[in-house]
Write an enzyme that holds these catalytic residues in place. Structure first.
Site, short mmCIF file in Angstrom:
data_model
loop_
_atom_site.label_atom_id
_atom_site.label_comp_id
_atom_site.label_asym_id
_atom_site.label_seq_id
_atom_site.Cartn_x
_atom_site.Cartn_y
_atom_site.Cartn_z
N ARG A 34 0.84 -1.37 -0.01
CA ARG A 34 -0.10 0.03 -0.05
C ARG A 34 0.84 1.14 -0.05
NH1 ARG A 34 -4.90 -1.84 -0.25
NH2 ARG A 34 -5.32 -3.84 0.71
N ASP A 35 0.47 2.35 -0.65
CA ASP A 35 0.97 3.62 -0.78
C ASP A 35 0.99 4.24 0.49
OD1 ASP A 35 1.81 5.80 -3.44
OD2 ASP A 35 1.58 6.51 -1.43
N ASN A 96 5.11 6.56 -13.19
CA ASN A 96 5.97 7.91 -13.43
C ASN A 96 7.21 7.44 -13.90
OD1 ASN A 96 3.49 9.44 -13.04
ND2 ASN A 96 3.97 9.18 -10.81
N GLU A 104 9.12 10.11 -8.04
CA GLU A 104 9.85 10.45 -6.63
C GLU A 104 10.75 9.45 -6.40
OE1 GLU A 104 6.93 11.46 -3.71
OE2 GLU A 104 5.45 12.47 -5.16
N VAL A 105 10.47 7.95 -6.55
CA VAL A 105 11.17 6.96 -6.09
C VAL A 105 11.86 6.39 -7.36
CG1 VAL A 105 11.21 4.88 -4.77
CG2 VAL A 105 9.64 6.73 -4.30
N HIS A 109 7.79 1.50 -10.38
CA HIS A 109 6.37 1.08 -9.61
C HIS A 109 5.32 1.45 -10.54
CE1 HIS A 109 7.84 4.92 -8.31
NE2 HIS A 109 6.44 5.29 -8.31
N HIS A 111 1.33 2.36 -9.78
CA HIS A 111 0.17 2.79 -8.78
C HIS A 111 -0.97 2.00 -9.48
CE1 HIS A 111 2.55 6.31 -7.17
NE2 HIS A 111 3.10 6.30 -8.30
P1 DGP Z 1 6.13 8.55 -7.79
O1 DGP Z 1 5.90 10.07 -7.80
O2 DGP Z 1 5.46 7.65 -9.03
O3 DGP Z 1 7.49 8.07 -7.91
O4 DGP Z 1 5.53 7.80 -6.34
C1 DGP Z 1 6.23 7.28 -5.52
C2 DGP Z 1 5.03 7.03 -4.29
O5 DGP Z 1 5.55 6.16 -3.27
C3 DGP Z 1 4.32 8.15 -3.91
O6 DGP Z 1 2.72 7.92 -3.98
C4 DGP Z 1 4.32 7.78 -2.16
C5 DGP Z 1 5.06 6.55 -1.93
N1 DGP Z 1 6.01 6.15 -0.95
C6 DGP Z 1 6.94 7.32 -0.73
N2 DGP Z 1 7.83 6.66 0.35
C7 DGP Z 1 7.09 5.64 0.76
C8 DGP Z 1 7.24 4.41 1.79
O7 DGP Z 1 8.20 4.67 2.47
N3 DGP Z 1 6.57 3.59 1.79
C9 DGP Z 1 5.29 3.40 1.01
N4 DGP Z 1 4.49 2.44 1.01
N5 DGP Z 1 5.24 4.24 0.04
C10 DGP Z 1 5.98 5.43 -0.02
#
Ligand code: DGP
Length: 126
Positions: A34-35, A96, A104-105, A109, A111
């Site tokens: 889960r996000d 993304n 961001e990461v 991934h 979503h």
């Molecule tokens: P993006 O912008 O597509 O790279 O989205 C990264 C997503 O990752 C964002 O919706 C928030 C989520 N996220 C960031 N840090 C963590 C974490 O430590 N754990 C989880 N479960 N989600 C995270």
């Protein structure tokens, strides 16, 4: 120039068990959880276990076994969350990549968003 993967990113740490996550599904090559900042009633992230930065990186360099596993894991999560068709009301997949994708990461991934109408795909350009 090749792809460069930063193994200190948050999802790499999740895969190594260094930080916790709420797992929805784990398969041989993929993990769904889960996000942390959900944008919809269903907001699940699905990642490959391999070190891929983005979808294009994965498509270019992942094995067929990884690609099949990842694709099926995404479908399975949709079913588990009850958003799959025709049983559920549908969902949106977003992946993304890079600066313009506002990633961001830097670990691939997808979503999976659902549980409410998701609105326009992206804002209209000015
Ligand atoms: P993006 O912008 O597509 O790279 O989205 C990264 C997503 O990752 C964002 O919706 C928030 C989520 N996220 C960031 N840090 C963590 C974490 O430590 N754990 C989880 N479960 N989600 C995270």
């Amino acid at each position: 120039m090749g792809y460069s993967y930063d193994d200190q990113n948050i999802f790499a740490k999740i895969l190594r068990g260094e930080i916790p996550n709420t797992t929805v599904l784990e398969t041989e090559h993929s993990l769904a959880f889960r996000d942390l900042y959900p944008k919809a009633p269903t907001h699940v992230l699905v990642i490959p276990k391999g070190p891929y930065v983005s979808y294009d990186h994965f498509a270019a360099e992942a094995s067929e076994a990884e690609i099949v596993d990842y694709t099926r894991a995404i479908g399975e999560v949709c079913r588990c969350e009850g958003v799959d068709l025709p049983a559920g009301d549908g969902f949106r997949l977003i992946s993304n990549a890079g600066e313009h994708g506002v990633q961001e990461v830097p670990h691939l991934h997808v979503h999976i968003l659902g549980g409410r109408p998701m609105g326009r795909m992206v804002p209209k350009a000015d």
